[in-house]
Design an enzyme around this catalytic site. Structure first.
Site, PDB file in Angstrom:
ATOM      1  N   LYS A 196       0.847  -1.203   0.000  1.00 55.57           N
ATOM      2  CA  LYS A 196       0.000   0.000   0.000  1.00 55.57           C
ATOM      3  C   LYS A 196       0.881   1.252   0.000  1.00 55.57           C
ATOM      4  CE  LYS A 196      -3.969  -1.701   2.705  1.00 55.57           C
ATOM      5  NZ  LYS A 196      -5.024  -1.566   1.689  1.00 55.57           N
ATOM      6  N   ARG A 213     -10.155 -11.562   2.323  1.00 62.72           N
ATOM      7  CA  ARG A 213     -11.028 -12.613   1.777  1.00 62.72           C
ATOM      8  C   ARG A 213     -10.354 -13.982   1.832  1.00 62.72           C
ATOM      9  NH1 ARG A 213     -11.483  -9.482  -3.842  1.00 62.72           N
ATOM     10  NH2 ARG A 213     -11.208  -7.767  -2.382  1.00 62.72           N
TER      11      ARG A 213
HETATM   12  N1  BES Z   1      -8.071  -3.664   4.504  1.00 62.14           N
HETATM   13  C1  BES Z   1      -8.295  -3.284   3.166  1.00 62.14           C
HETATM   14  C2  BES Z   1      -9.622  -2.563   2.958  1.00 62.14           C
HETATM   15  C3  BES Z   1      -9.775  -1.223   3.630  1.00 62.14           C
HETATM   16  C4  BES Z   1      -9.479  -0.069   2.953  1.00 62.14           C
HETATM   17  C5  BES Z   1     -10.277  -1.143   4.908  1.00 62.14           C
HETATM   18  C6  BES Z   1      -9.642   1.152   3.569  1.00 62.14           C
HETATM   19  C7  BES Z   1     -10.446   0.085   5.533  1.00 62.14           C
HETATM   20  C8  BES Z   1     -10.132   1.222   4.860  1.00 62.14           C
HETATM   21  C9  BES Z   1      -8.273  -4.507   2.257  1.00 62.14           C
HETATM   22  O1  BES Z   1      -7.509  -5.571   2.673  1.00 62.14           O
HETATM   23  C10 BES Z   1      -7.721  -4.056   0.957  1.00 62.14           C
HETATM   24  O2  BES Z   1      -6.599  -3.656   0.935  1.00 62.14           O
HETATM   25  N2  BES Z   1      -8.514  -4.134  -0.084  1.00 62.14           N
HETATM   26  C11 BES Z   1      -8.108  -3.710  -1.374  1.00 62.14           C
HETATM   27  C12 BES Z   1      -8.627  -4.705  -2.367  1.00 62.14           C
HETATM   28  C13 BES Z   1      -8.066  -4.555  -3.751  1.00 62.14           C
HETATM   29  C14 BES Z   1      -6.602  -4.892  -3.779  1.00 62.14           C
HETATM   30  C15 BES Z   1      -8.830  -5.461  -4.682  1.00 62.14           C
HETATM   31  C16 BES Z   1      -8.707  -2.339  -1.610  1.00 62.14           C
HETATM   32  O3  BES Z   1      -9.816  -2.078  -1.149  1.00 62.14           O
HETATM   33  O4  BES Z   1      -8.048  -1.500  -2.217  1.00 62.14           O
HETATM   34 ZN    ZN Z   2      -5.454  -5.399   2.026  1.00 61.31          ZN
END
Ligand code: BES
Ligand code: ZN
Ligand code: ZN
Length: 498
Positions: free
Chosen positions: A278, A352
């Site tokens: 990230k 997931r």
């Molecule tokens: N933990 C994140 C989702 C999240 C984002 C929670 C902002 C709280 C605030 C999750 O694991 C994630 O990173 N999801 C990705 C999925 C993508 C790579 C398909 C996302 O939402 O960007």
């Molecule tokens: Zn994530």
């Protein structure tokens, strides 16, 4: 904070501030109080143009006409529009207002209109909850001065009709249990990830069991057992971290029960994204990626105190998502415990993967009547529904409706979202049964839910994506910046009303 009930006459209650409600155009209903104050109330209302509009405040010195030092009249808006959620919000605002004045003792007159419209215990519960939730603060890492300067109410008296004493007392007890469960969750989310490791969450679960007088049992599964269970998807997420994964199982089992409910909480104690790293900005609040787990623990913390006729099992696949020489590579293929293979194209879609194995465990070993998961699953859900509303999916409309009802009651907003078969295509992999991210970029919260649905078999299931409301980035009357505890009160309500 001490709550008590007094059926004493309003002018005889000794307190710093006596709080009374006033509905729009209903100021005449305060004429008794006005008489006791020799007309001072109406004169002040007129001078300050106070008419009882929503959130309006009128603060006057009682000039010793009352045993209270001051009188605070709170505008409630139109009678027909007021409900328990607006009451919760107004009382939270009022608590914040009183805090800025460093007030320690208040008495709140439980309004007749409200206690006719709703059961008095519900009214008192909502008020207790509002006053407590809006007083929450996480000052553990602040200096002594700031800790001492933070003023909270110490004594709250509810003034009620004599016939409602026992109902009101129940309301106080229920409100306290709910608010304390939310505090428990908020505290866990607010702690940094260096504290709330998977091992820490496991210890919290063990402590809940230990303090439950045998009402709750906890079992922790470590790496070896997880390998035996074939939880390759969950272990894959964990493998980049030096923190060992802990699969946590909590159980509340009354002697007689007619339903079994499993609640799964996403427990990524820190989500860096893994090798699909990230950005710093997106990583900032990722200590909160265990909010679902914290909700499950908050629910069990509350289950220590009241009886329900259902067996409830909490499952938390806790681990950390880190990049390292041992981390998952994009392109790796993992086999979940139910045998399905997953092509991991993005290591940041990790929640997931852990839930897939927790669901496989639930369907194989728990066989629940209802399976509910609560997870900070997708940024896409936050984009779709904003910071106050959780997405709700499921394969059983009865279960979904029960959760929606509970959410209306607790004031934690949810919105039902679709599981369109047409989108299944987007999760097809050339090389495995599924890919962990969709083809294309739109509808990410929906495709994440569809991914989860691949692991529930025939079980009645509902999914709550709390990526938006789990962590408050701006303060509101009920929630300071940080973990919100979103979902705890809703799930407790769901369990009570099922
Ligand atoms: N933990 C994140 C989702 C999240 C984002 C929670 C902002 C709280 C605030 C999750 O694991 C994630 O990173 N999801 C990705 C999925 C993508 C790579 C398909 C996302 O939402 O960007
Ligand atoms: Zn994530
Ligand atoms: Zn995550």
């Amino acid at each position: 904070m001490n709550f008590s009930i007094k059926p004493t006459q309003v002018d005889k209650i000794e307190t710093d501030v006596l709080v009374v409600f006033c509905f729009e155009e209903g100021i005449k209903e305060l004429s008794d109080l006005d008489q006791k104050m020799a007309g001072l109330l109406m004169i002040s209302a007129q001078k300050e143009n106070f008419t009882g509009r929503n959130s309006e405040k009128l603060l006057i010195s009682s000039k010793e006409a009352l045993c209270a030092y001051k009188l605070l009249v709170i505008g409630m808006g139109k009678k027909e529009e007021v409900d328990l959620n607006s009451l919760r919000k107004i009382l939270a605002e009022t608590t914040g207002f009183l805090r800025t004045m460093k007030i320690k003792n208040i008495a709140v007159v439980v309004d007749d209109h409200l206690s006719h419209k709703y059961p008095p215990n519900e009214v008192v519960k909502t008020m207790t909850e509002a006053i407590m939730l809006s007083s929450y603060h996480f000052l553990k890492y602040k200096g002594e001065k700031e800790k001492n300067d933070y003023s909270v109410l110490e004594e709250v008296i509810f003034q009620i009709k004599p016939g409602q004493i026992s109902q009101a007392n129940n309301g106080i007890d229920d409100g306290k249990i709910d608010a304390e469960a939310a505090f428990f969750t908020r505290d866990l989310v607010n702690e940094p990830a260096s504290v709330t490791t998977p091992t820490h969450l496991a210890n919290v679960a063990l402590k809940i069991a230990k303090e439950s007088k045998n009402r709750i049992k906890t079992r922790i599964f470590g790496t070896e057992e997880l390998e035996k269970l074939g939880m390759e998807a969950y272990l894959g997420v964990s493998q980049g971290s030096i923190e060992p994964p802990k699969f946590i199982r909590l159980e509340y089992k009354p002697t007689r029960f007619n339903k079994k409910i499993v609640i799964v909480g996403k427990g990524i104690t820190f989500d860096t994204g893994g090798l699909s790293l990230k950005s710093s900005e997106h990583m900032e609040s990722m200590k909160s990626d265990m909010s679902g787990a914290a909700v499950v623990l908050g629910v069990f913390q509350a289950l220590k105190y009241f009886d329900i006729p259902y067996q409830v099992v909490g499952l938390i696949p806790a681990c950390e998502n880190m990049p390292s020489g041992k981390a998952l590579h994009p392109g790796d293929i993992l086999r979940a415990a139910n045998g399905k293979t997953i092509e991991v194209l993005n290591t940041d879609a990790e929640g997931r993967l852990t839930l897939a194995d927790a669901f496989s465990f639930a369907t194989k070993y728990e066989k629940p009547d209802y399976l509910i998961d609560i997870a900070t699953l997708t940024g896409a859900c936050r984009i779709a529904l904003g910071e106050d509303i959780a997405g709700l999916w499921g394969n059983n409309q009865f279960l979904i409706d029960k959760l929606r009802e509970a959410s209306k009651n607790s004031g934690e907003m949810v919105w039902q979202m679709p599981l369109p078969k047409e989108y299944n295509e987007l999760l097809k992999s050339h090389i495995a049964d599924l890919r962990n991210i969709q083809i294309g970029k739109y509808g990410g919260a929906i495709t994440a839910a569809i991914f989860l649905s691949e692991f529930v078999d025939e079980t009645s299931w509902a999914h709550l994506d709390i990526a938006g409301p789990s962590y408050a980035e701006k303060p509101s009357p009920l929630i300071p910046v940080g973990g919100s505890g979103f979902g705890v009160r809703m799930l407790l309500r769901f369990l009570k009303d099922l």
